[in-house]
Motif scaffolding. Sequence first.
Motif, PDB file in Angstrom:
ATOM      1  N   ARG A   1       0.813  -1.215   0.000  1.00  0.00           N
ATOM      2  CA  ARG A   1       0.000   0.000   0.000  1.00  0.00           C
ATOM      3  C   ARG A   1       0.851   1.271   0.000  1.00  0.00           C
ATOM      4  O   ARG A   1       0.409   2.325  -0.459  1.00  0.00           O
ATOM      5  N   ALA A   2       2.085   1.175   0.466  1.00  0.00           N
ATOM      6  CA  ALA A   2       2.966   2.346   0.515  1.00  0.00           C
ATOM      7  C   ALA A   2       3.638   2.617  -0.832  1.00  0.00           C
ATOM      8  O   ALA A   2       4.292   3.650  -1.005  1.00  0.00           O
ATOM      9  N   SER A   3       3.486   1.696  -1.785  1.00  0.00           N
ATOM     10  CA  SER A   3       4.132   1.836  -3.097  1.00  0.00           C
ATOM     11  C   SER A   3       3.139   2.366  -4.130  1.00  0.00           C
ATOM     12  O   SER A   3       2.048   1.816  -4.297  1.00  0.00           O
ATOM     13  N   ASP A   4       3.514   3.417  -4.834  1.00  0.00           N
ATOM     14  CA  ASP A   4       2.637   3.989  -5.864  1.00  0.00           C
ATOM     15  C   ASP A   4       2.335   2.982  -6.967  1.00  0.00           C
ATOM     16  O   ASP A   4       1.232   2.973  -7.523  1.00  0.00           O
ATOM     17  N   GLU A   5       3.308   2.117  -7.284  1.00  0.00           N
ATOM     18  CA  GLU A   5       3.116   1.147  -8.367  1.00  0.00           C
ATOM     19  C   GLU A   5       2.293  -0.068  -7.947  1.00  0.00           C
ATOM     20  O   GLU A   5       1.770  -0.784  -8.799  1.00  0.00           O
ATOM     21  N   LEU A   6       2.164  -0.287  -6.631  1.00  0.00           N
ATOM     22  CA  LEU A   6       1.516  -1.505  -6.153  1.00  0.00           C
ATOM     23  C   LEU A   6       0.234  -1.262  -5.360  1.00  0.00           C
ATOM     24  O   LEU A   6      -0.530  -2.195  -5.114  1.00  0.00           O
ATOM     25  N   LYS A   7      -0.001  -0.029  -4.959  1.00  0.00           N
ATOM     26  CA  LYS A   7      -1.028   0.262  -3.954  1.00  0.00           C
ATOM     27  C   LYS A   7      -2.445  -0.148  -4.332  1.00  0.00           C
ATOM     28  O   LYS A   7      -3.289  -0.332  -3.454  1.00  0.00           O
TER      29      LYS A   7
END
Length: 315
Positions: free
Chosen positions: A254-260
């Motif tokens: 959730r903290a990753s823009d690519e994975l959230k």
Amino acid sequence: MAGVLDSVNQRTQLVGQNRLELLLFSLGGRQLYGINVFKVKEVLQCPPLSEIPKRNPVVRGVAHIRGGTIPIMDLRQATGYKPLEDIQNCFVIITEYNRSTQGFLVKGVERIVNMNWGDIHPPPRGAGRENYLTAVTEVEGKLVEIIDVEKILAEVSPLPAEVSADVIQDAQRDTVVCKHVLIVDDSTIARKQIQKVVESLGVKTTLRKDGREALDFLKGLIEDGKDPYHELLMIISDIEMPEMDGYTFTAEVRASDELKNLHIILHTSLSGVFNEAMVKKVGANDFLAKFHPDELATRVNKRIEQLNEEGESVE
């Protein structure tokens, strides 16, 4: 054993910080073993056991505890050794796994230790595929082995692993699902159970053993120029795992823009209201207690339907 286990509520602050507490015990030798305190309901001197007909040899009998009848399994015998002797001087660890309560007979109970999941590692590769371990760690210079309880339960009292025909019929049978499901679990038997359910719906799977491996896999997709959201239908992750637990893994995603935006179901033998609250805290989409094939299959079907309604291609 009075005082060995405090209220679980006093330990909840450890969860979500990649930490856990292990109850250390022995099976009659020098080797120490560990079990997550969150799975433990009670520890007591072995009570009188009543035999049951046609029982599995690992089940030494049933005990009548606090108004309920609980099967008591010899953990030493379940892992391939000789049965424990002098059981009236042994201890029983009462646990809750997969929505059921059972007791594990052990020789002695040591103490509780506070650990970081990062200090708990997968078994050595040389241990072989048929070992009964999910992880190992070190406490005060001594090796501690964490037993794959789900494997033992599957051997002693197998759960239904088949998806009902009507649930399969409810799947998107006319849709070729090219997106796959990432399954993350440290238990070999649990990974196989989940994989069988998902693939019975015609959906491909990718398997990883812990949160660290899963996160590395997702980052690898990005490095290869792929969008994980378009590659994956969903992620089905256990909570208890070495290196990185499911809560921490979800928080990292959730903290990753690519994975959230990835859809995450936390699928675990840790049940209860607290865990549902933790799901919301770390940002998972759903929580499902192990292991009911139809419920799991229904969640996968609903995700396919959701993407179709949103106009997101799953083909």
